[in-house]
Motif scaffolding. Structure first.
Motif, PDB file in Angstrom:
ATOM      1  N   GLU A  92       0.853  -1.185   0.000  1.00  0.00           N
ATOM      2  CA  GLU A  92       0.000   0.000   0.000  1.00  0.00           C
ATOM      3  C   GLU A  92       0.885   1.229   0.000  1.00  0.00           C
ATOM      4  N   PRO A  93       0.631   2.177  -0.925  1.00  0.00           N
ATOM      5  CA  PRO A  93       1.430   3.401  -0.888  1.00  0.00           C
ATOM      6  C   PRO A  93       1.101   4.196   0.379  1.00  0.00           C
ATOM      7  N   PRO A  94       2.062   4.981   0.876  1.00  0.00           N
ATOM      8  CA  PRO A  94       1.788   5.763   2.084  1.00  0.00           C
ATOM      9  C   PRO A  94       0.689   6.797   1.819  1.00  0.00           C
ATOM     10  N   LYS A  95      -0.069   7.095   2.853  1.00  0.00           N
ATOM     11  CA  LYS A  95      -1.196   8.016   2.703  1.00  0.00           C
ATOM     12  C   LYS A  95      -0.758   9.444   3.000  1.00  0.00           C
ATOM     13  N   LYS A  96       0.260   9.922   2.293  1.00  0.00           N
ATOM     14  CA  LYS A  96       0.733  11.291   2.468  1.00  0.00           C
ATOM     15  C   LYS A  96       1.448  11.734   1.200  1.00  0.00           C
ATOM     16  N   GLY A  97       1.527  13.031   1.018  1.00  0.00           N
ATOM     17  CA  GLY A  97       2.218  13.606  -0.125  1.00  0.00           C
ATOM     18  C   GLY A  97       1.580  13.215  -1.452  1.00  0.00           C
ATOM     19  N   PHE A  98       2.415  13.021  -2.442  1.00  0.00           N
ATOM     20  CA  PHE A  98       1.932  12.680  -3.786  1.00  0.00           C
ATOM     21  C   PHE A  98       1.238  11.323  -3.812  1.00  0.00           C
ATOM     22  N   ASP A  99       1.664  10.404  -2.963  1.00  0.00           N
ATOM     23  CA  ASP A  99       1.052   9.069  -2.927  1.00  0.00           C
ATOM     24  C   ASP A  99      -0.384   9.096  -2.425  1.00  0.00           C
ATOM     25  N   LEU A 100      -0.785  10.207  -1.816  1.00  0.00           N
ATOM     26  CA  LEU A 100      -2.170  10.346  -1.379  1.00  0.00           C
ATOM     27  C   LEU A 100      -3.119  10.306  -2.578  1.00  0.00           C
ATOM     28  N   LEU A 101      -2.630  10.714  -3.749  1.00  0.00           N
ATOM     29  CA  LEU A 101      -3.457  10.650  -4.960  1.00  0.00           C
ATOM     30  C   LEU A 101      -3.872   9.230  -5.296  1.00  0.00           C
ATOM     31  N   ALA A 102      -3.029   8.267  -5.002  1.00  0.00           N
ATOM     32  CA  ALA A 102      -3.383   6.863  -5.272  1.00  0.00           C
ATOM     33  C   ALA A 102      -4.583   6.440  -4.437  1.00  0.00           C
ATOM     34  N   TRP A 103      -4.819   7.089  -3.327  1.00  0.00           N
ATOM     35  CA  TRP A 103      -5.972   6.775  -2.485  1.00  0.00           C
ATOM     36  C   TRP A 103      -7.192   7.607  -2.873  1.00  0.00           C
ATOM     37  N   ILE A 104      -6.972   8.833  -3.318  1.00  0.00           N
ATOM     38  CA  ILE A 104      -8.077   9.750  -3.613  1.00  0.00           C
ATOM     39  C   ILE A 104      -8.645   9.552  -5.014  1.00  0.00           C
ATOM     40  N   MET A 105      -7.800   9.342  -6.000  1.00  0.00           N
ATOM     41  CA  MET A 105      -8.237   9.312  -7.407  1.00  0.00           C
ATOM     42  C   MET A 105      -9.294   8.251  -7.717  1.00  0.00           C
ATOM     43  N   PRO A 106      -9.219   7.041  -7.203  1.00  0.00           N
ATOM     44  CA  PRO A 106     -10.264   6.064  -7.546  1.00  0.00           C
ATOM     45  C   PRO A 106     -11.662   6.472  -7.080  1.00  0.00           C
ATOM     46  N   VAL A 107     -11.749   7.346  -6.105  1.00  0.00           N
ATOM     47  CA  VAL A 107     -13.045   7.821  -5.643  1.00  0.00           C
ATOM     48  C   VAL A 107     -13.395   9.149  -6.309  1.00  0.00           C
ATOM     49  N   ALA A 108     -12.417  10.044  -6.399  1.00  0.00           N
ATOM     50  CA  ALA A 108     -12.673  11.399  -6.884  1.00  0.00           C
ATOM     51  C   ALA A 108     -12.995  11.441  -8.381  1.00  0.00           C
ATOM     52  N   VAL A 109     -12.313  10.686  -9.194  1.00  0.00           N
ATOM     53  CA  VAL A 109     -12.525  10.756 -10.647  1.00  0.00           C
ATOM     54  C   VAL A 109     -13.941  10.307 -11.038  1.00  0.00           C
ATOM     55  N   PRO A 110     -14.458   9.179 -10.562  1.00  0.00           N
ATOM     56  CA  PRO A 110     -15.841   8.830 -10.921  1.00  0.00           C
ATOM     57  C   PRO A 110     -16.864   9.844 -10.408  1.00  0.00           C
ATOM     58  N   LEU A 111     -16.646  10.392  -9.206  1.00  0.00           N
ATOM     59  CA  LEU A 111     -17.566  11.409  -8.696  1.00  0.00           C
ATOM     60  C   LEU A 111     -17.528  12.666  -9.552  1.00  0.00           C
ATOM     61  N   LEU A 112     -16.337  13.085  -9.934  1.00  0.00           N
ATOM     62  CA  LEU A 112     -16.193  14.259 -10.797  1.00  0.00           C
ATOM     63  C   LEU A 112     -16.847  14.009 -12.154  1.00  0.00           C
ATOM     64  N   ALA A 113     -16.690  12.830 -12.706  1.00  0.00           N
ATOM     65  CA  ALA A 113     -17.313  12.490 -13.992  1.00  0.00           C
ATOM     66  C   ALA A 113     -18.834  12.502 -13.871  1.00  0.00           C
ATOM     67  N   LEU A 114     -19.354  12.005 -12.780  1.00  0.00           N
ATOM     68  CA  LEU A 114     -20.800  11.996 -12.562  1.00  0.00           C
ATOM     69  C   LEU A 114     -21.357  13.417 -12.477  1.00  0.00           C
ATOM     70  N   VAL A 115     -20.674  14.294 -11.756  1.00  0.00           N
ATOM     71  CA  VAL A 115     -21.101  15.691 -11.657  1.00  0.00           C
ATOM     72  C   VAL A 115     -21.027  16.366 -13.017  1.00  0.00           C
ATOM     73  N   LEU A 116     -19.984  16.098 -13.781  1.00  0.00           N
ATOM     74  CA  LEU A 116     -19.835  16.695 -15.109  1.00  0.00           C
ATOM     75  C   LEU A 116     -20.955  16.241 -16.044  1.00  0.00           C
ATOM     76  N   VAL A 117     -21.275  14.957 -16.057  1.00  0.00           N
ATOM     77  CA  VAL A 117     -22.371  14.455 -16.900  1.00  0.00           C
ATOM     78  C   VAL A 117     -23.691  15.082 -16.472  1.00  0.00           C
ATOM     79  N   TRP A 118     -23.931  15.198 -15.171  1.00  0.00           N
ATOM     80  CA  TRP A 118     -25.158  15.808 -14.668  1.00  0.00           C
ATOM     81  C   TRP A 118     -25.261  17.258 -15.131  1.00  0.00           C
TER      82      TRP A 118
END
Length: 179
Positions: free
Chosen positions: A111-137
């Motif tokens: 598991e990548p550490p949950k800090k710095g740039f590696d925090l993106l590995a934890w955030i992106m799988p959730v944030a990108v689909p949510l952002l896409a859903l808001v954009l389509v809406w």
């Protein structure tokens, strides 16, 4: 047919089979994991990847089935031995994992550490689909808002144009009756 060559082959086979370190399926030495001594070392072994390049397992769960070799590879055993050595020296989990990162690089961590740039590995799988859903809406909402309905009767026609069309139609209808 002479039995002498057959006896030579048989005795050579017997000698070679006795020198094989894997004596049989019931031999406990074949699967001995002498490097996994401490429970904490085993737990840490599950948090680092085996760096042999032949598997995608953690060092604590490395298992290469089939063929003449089955069990953890030499790399995983060495990594587990290093982890156990760090544990017996009394180092903390973070210190041990940092030592593994220094030795093998950041890709050793499961598991990548949950800090710095590696925090993106934890955030992106959730944030990108949510952002896409808001954009389509937003796009669908804009399309529905901008859509103008055409009147059911068609486009507006001026009264003057309508009167002229009726006169021409009546004139043509009268000329057809004359013929």
């Amino acid at each position: 047919m002479s039995s002498k060559p057959f006896l030579c082959v048989l005795s050579a086979n017997f000698c070679l089979s006795r020198s094989n370190p894997c004596h049989g399926p019931g031999d406990k030495r074949r699967f001995a994991h002498a490097s996994q001594e401490t429970p904490r070392g085993k737990a840490l072994g599950k948090r680092v990847l085996c760096m042999c390049g032949g598997c995608e397992d953690s060092a604590g769960l490395c298992n290469h089935p089939g063929g003449t070799f089955s069990g953890p590879c030499e790399t995983a055993r060495g990594m587990q031995k290093d982890l156990d050595a760090h544990v017996t020296r009394g180092e903390s989990d973070d210190q041990i994992l940092q030592a593994m990162v220094e030795q093998y690089g950041p890709t050793v961590l499961v598991e990548p550490p949950k800090k710095g740039f590696d925090l993106l590995a934890w955030i992106m799988p959730v944030a990108v689909p949510l952002l896409a859903l808001v954009l389509v809406w937003a796009v669908v909402r804009r399309w529905r808002h901008n859509a103008t309905l055409a009147p059911a009767g068609g486009p507006q026609v001026s009264a003057e144009f309508l009167a002229r069309a009726q006169q021409e139609s009546a004139r043509e209808a009268g000329s057809e009756h004359d013929e």
